[in-house]
Each structure stands twice: as C-alpha cells, then as structure tokens.
Design an enzyme around this catalytic site. Structure first.
Site, short mmCIF file in Angstrom:
data_model
loop_
_atom_site.label_atom_id
_atom_site.label_comp_id
_atom_site.label_asym_id
_atom_site.label_seq_id
_atom_site.Cartn_x
_atom_site.Cartn_y
_atom_site.Cartn_z
CG HIS A 27 8.92 -36.84 -50.35
ND1 HIS A 27 7.88 -35.94 -50.22
CD2 HIS A 27 9.95 -36.32 -49.63
CE1 HIS A 27 8.25 -34.94 -49.46
NE2 HIS A 27 9.50 -35.15 -49.07
CG HIS A 59 14.29 -33.18 -49.87
ND1 HIS A 59 13.82 -31.91 -50.10
CD2 HIS A 59 13.27 -33.83 -49.24
CE1 HIS A 59 12.59 -31.78 -49.63
NE2 HIS A 59 12.23 -32.93 -49.09
CG ASP A 78 18.91 -30.26 -50.86
OD1 ASP A 78 17.94 -31.00 -51.12
OD2 ASP A 78 18.77 -29.13 -50.34
N GLY A 111 10.24 -26.87 -46.89
CA GLY A 111 10.67 -25.97 -45.83
C GLY A 111 9.72 -25.99 -44.64
CG HIS A 113 7.45 -30.84 -48.12
ND1 HIS A 113 7.94 -30.73 -49.39
CD2 HIS A 113 8.29 -31.69 -47.46
CE1 HIS A 113 9.04 -31.45 -49.51
NE2 HIS A 113 9.28 -32.06 -48.35
CD GLU A 119 8.17 -33.19 -42.91
OE1 GLU A 119 8.11 -32.10 -43.53
OE2 GLU A 119 9.21 -33.89 -42.85
CG HIS A 137 6.23 -35.64 -45.16
ND1 HIS A 137 7.13 -36.56 -44.72
CD2 HIS A 137 6.95 -34.70 -45.84
CE1 HIS A 137 8.35 -36.19 -45.11
NE2 HIS A 137 8.26 -35.09 -45.80
CG ASP A 182 11.96 -36.49 -46.26
OD1 ASP A 182 11.94 -35.73 -47.25
OD2 ASP A 182 11.57 -36.12 -45.13
CG ASP A 183 15.82 -34.90 -46.30
OD1 ASP A 183 16.28 -34.14 -47.16
OD2 ASP A 183 14.65 -34.82 -45.88
O1 LIG Z 1 11.18 -33.26 -44.66
C1 LIG Z 1 11.30 -32.10 -45.08
N1 LIG Z 1 10.32 -31.18 -44.85
C2 LIG Z 1 10.41 -29.90 -45.28
N2 LIG Z 1 11.47 -29.43 -45.97
C3 LIG Z 1 12.47 -30.30 -46.23
C4 LIG Z 1 12.43 -31.64 -45.81
N3 LIG Z 1 13.58 -32.24 -46.22
C5 LIG Z 1 14.30 -31.30 -46.87
N4 LIG Z 1 13.65 -30.13 -46.88
C6 LIG Z 1 14.09 -28.85 -47.45
O2 LIG Z 1 13.94 -28.90 -48.85
C7 LIG Z 1 15.07 -28.29 -49.45
C8 LIG Z 1 15.18 -28.66 -50.90
O3 LIG Z 1 15.48 -30.00 -51.10
C9 LIG Z 1 16.19 -28.72 -48.53
O4 LIG Z 1 17.34 -27.91 -48.72
C10 LIG Z 1 15.57 -28.55 -47.17
O5 LIG Z 1 15.65 -27.19 -46.76
#
Ligand SMILES: O=c1[nH]cnc2c1ncn2[C@@H]1O[C@H](CO)[C@@H](O)[C@H]1O
Length: 362
Positions: A18, A20, A22, A187, A216, A219, A240, A298-299
């Site tokens: 998991h 992203h 981006d 999202g 998702h 979360e 999550h 995650d990010d």
């Molecule tokens: O933790 C999260 N929860 C929900 N959406 C997320 C999370 N992290 C990123 N994104 C969303 O997923 C898109 C595609 O990768 C991202 O651009 C962001 O808007």
C-alpha cells in the site's frame, strides 16, 4: 516524522502493498521538473517545498489530501516527469530492502487529455489516462532492470470522481498482463458508494473480469465503510481498515476469512485515522489476533517517512519482533496480487532469506 537514525528495524527483504506513487515523489524531482517546465511554485527552495508538503502534526484526511494540490500540477501532463517518478520509486524501494511493491495511483490525476474535468487547472494536452499507465510501466520496467526490485501497479478510482471508474477498470483489463494487478478506490471515504453507483458498477465489472480488488476503508471512516467494501465492492484486501475493530462481528468474520489489511502506522496518526498514542494503536489488536496484514508507508513524501520509519514505530511502541516482521511479510506475499506462479517464487525468496526451513505456523 523523520526517519530515525541507526540500524534498520528489519534488515531483510520486504514486501510493500500500500503505497501511492503520487505520494512517493521526491521533492527534488518536483522542484527540478517545475524549473524545466517553467512552472512557478509557491516557494523557491527544495527545503521550503519540503516544509510546505510534509505534515508536521496529526490532522484530518481532508487536510492531508490537500497536500497533493501543492505539486500534482507539476508532474501531471508531462511524459518525462511521469516516467521519472516511476523509475525513482523503484530506486527508493530497492534501497529500503523492498523486493516487491504494489504502487497505486489514479491515471486520471496525471493525465491532461481524455479526462473530465481536467485536473489541477491544466491546459489540455496529449496525455490520456491510458498513456499515463504506459509511461508508469516504462519507468517501473527500467527501474526493475536497474535496481532488481519488482513493482506492479494498482489503478485507483477516486471517491469523488465516480465517472472515471469505468475507465479505470477498463485500463486494469487492458494492462492485466502488462504491469497492472488490481483496482482500488481511494480518496475521501465519507462519500459512500450507494450515492455513487459509478464505483459499484466498475467493481462489478472487476469481479466479472477477474480483476483483483482492494478498497480504502475504515481509515478515518467507520466500520460500515469496511462492510460496504467487502459486501458491495467485493474487496479482497482492505486499505487501512483500523476502524473495523468498532464492529466486532465484522472484525471476527474478516479474521475468519483471512482478509488482508494493508496497515500504514505512521500515516494512520498523521491523517487523524488513529489516536496519536501509538501504544493504543488498533494494530496491537490485529497482531494479538494473528491477523493477516502488511506494513506500508502509504505516502512517504507527505509523511516525511520511509518504510523503516513504519517498522521502527511498531518495534518501539508495539513490541513487534523479528518473528512478527517475518510473519507479516509472508502474509503480504501470500496476499499480493501477482499471478500464482510469481507469488510462489516471491514466497520462496522470502523463506530462503528468512532462513525458514520449517514453513508451518506462518
Ligand atoms: O491515505 C489515503 N487515503 C485516501 N486517499 C489517499 C490516501 N493517500 C493518497 N490518497 C489519494 O489517492 C490518490 C491516488 O494515489 C492520491 O492522489 C490521493 O488523492
């Protein structure tokens, strides 16, 4: 949440399910690309940009999602940049000791043609969501050659854009033998699917065409979102899922079904998903119950973290041992969306590097 110094918490091959794409872009790359494209950023230096993009304190999912607005317009609609972030992603994961990762992104959010509405106030261009998938594939393939880490894509539907979702499942079908292993729904999870039938239809098509599914859910939202993910969208994994614990009947049923939960400890605090006190984290219950879960970043750009940060946090505050790290990575390999043969090879690789002769009990 900067990475702590010292020896990695688990210095062995790892799987990440998991993350992203981006949300894993290097700040230097954003600044470089902005310069090349003549895009003015709100700040000048790399340090200032980092300070703007990272989350310093626990906040809300909505505030967190707002962080993408600072830089997505720089990368979207630029072939070189899209390929570059994919290539650099593989490099970073290889450095972290990840041998297999599933990276997710929305092809629409990186496109500047064939997407309605055009995201990030871009001018129309010539990069469709389909082109985005192809560019990311190129970056991952070149990265795999150079750094030996295998990366596959999960394509995201976005909760607030149900009209993109059918496209997403069609792209999953088109690229199923070329880099794409599953569909996701990301999202703002406060928007449920009953009012957004576009996602439901896309996930029905995914089931029909045997495209793997993760969602998702739970979360920041309640257990009912998890229930909907499993019952309506037929999710095979949950992104999550911390709040599943609030519905014990559902939790027990998912434990019994061996549902995989993609856990992101550092993220869960900064998005306001969980109490900032790590010693009270839901993951402790999942561990005690020997649930099927993985550990993920995650990010990492926005959380200023690495995979090691997540491992360190659970080691320090939740008594995770080397045995548990092995167990959860084996569960991650078993729950990944690779074809069976490749999955078996991945598992063999783990058993061997973990020195596991007796494979029972995991
Ligand atoms: O933790 C999260 N929860 C929900 N959406 C997320 C999370 N992290 C990123 N994104 C969303 O997923 C898109 C595609 O990768 C991202 O651009 C962001 O808007």
């Amino acid at each position: 949440m900067a990475e702590e110094k010292g020896k990695p918490a688990f210095d062995k091959p790892k799987i990440e399910l998991h993350v992203h794409l981006d949300g894993a872009i290097q700040i230097k790359t954003i600044v470089d690309v902005a310069k090349r494209r003549g895009i003015t950023l709100p700040v000048i230096s790399e340090d200032e940009m980092r300070d703007l993009v990272i989350m310093h304190e626990p906040a809300t999912l909505t505030e967190f999602l707002g962080k993408f607005d600072h830089y997505m317009h720089v990368i979207a609609g630029d072939r070189e940049a899209i390929k570059r972030i994919a290539y650099e992603f593989v490099e970073t994961k290889a450095k972290e000791g990840v041998i297999y990762a599933e990276a997710r992104y929305s092809p629409h959010l990186l496109a500047n043609k064939g997407v309605d509405p055009l995201p990030w106030d871009q001018k129309p261009g010539d990069i469709t969501p389909d082109d985005v998938v192809d560019l990311v594939n190129q970056g991952f393939k070149e990265g795999e050659k150079a750094f030996k880490t295998k990366v596959r894509s999960i394509l995201c539907c976005m909760r607030h854009m149900p009209n993109w979702s059918m496209d997403v499942v069609e792209l999953c079908k088109k690229y199923r033998k070329d880099g794409v292993v599953a569909i996701d729904l990301a999202g703002d999870e406060s928007l449920n699917c009953e009012s957004y039938p576009g996602h439901k239809r896309a996930f029905e098509e995914a089931v029909r065409s045997e495209v793997h599914r993760t969602v998702h859910a739970g979360e920041v939202g309640p257990a009912s979102v998890v229930k909907e993910a499993v019952e309506v969208l037929k999710a095979e994994r949950i992104g999550h899922g911390y709040h599943t614990l609030e519905d014990q009947t559902l939790y027990k049923r998912l434990l019994q079904q061996n549902m995989h939960f993609e856990m992101c400890p550092v993220s869960s605090i900064l998005t306001g998903g969980c109490d900032p006190d790590f010693t009270k984290h839901p993951l402790i219950t999942f561990k005690k119950d020997k649930a099927n879960y993985s550990l993920n970043t995650d990010d990492p750009t926005i959380f200023n973290s690495t995979l090691n940060s997540d491992y360190q946090v659970v080691q320090k505050y939740m008594d995770f041992t080397e045995e548990e790290f092995k167990r959860l990575n084996i569960n991650a390999a078993k729950s990944c969306f690779l074809p069976e043969k490749e999955k078996d090879q991945l598992l063999e690789q783990l058993y061997e590097s973990y020195g596991m002769v007796n494979r029972t009990g995991f």
